[in-house]
Design a protein around this motif. Structure first.
Motif: not given
Length: 74
Positions: A3-12, A37-43
């Protein structure tokens, strides 16, 4: 896989993947389906992973683009 990056931002996430692909480094997005599945709430942030042999090069590309801190592990 590393894993080289972790983000909740789909654009990034899309930008980071494009940087790696432009550098000739294949990558995959992990956790994309759970995020849907979790509705893209960022969890559940998505992870961007590369083959273990490409991890150093991938981090160098992301660091050069200013997307990783200079002191991030290589």
């Amino acid at each position: 896989m590393r894993v080289v990056a972790v983000t909740g931002d789909p654009v990034r996430l899309s930008f980071l993947a494009a940087l790696l692909r432009d550098a000739g480094i294949g990558c995959v997005v992990l956790d994309a389906h759970i995020a849907a599945v979790e509705g893209n709430i960022g969890a559940f942030p998505r992870r961007l992973a590369v083959a273990a042999r490409d991890a150093g090069a991938a981090r160098a590309v992301l660091r050069e683009a200013g997307e990783l801190p200079r002191d991030a592990p290589a």
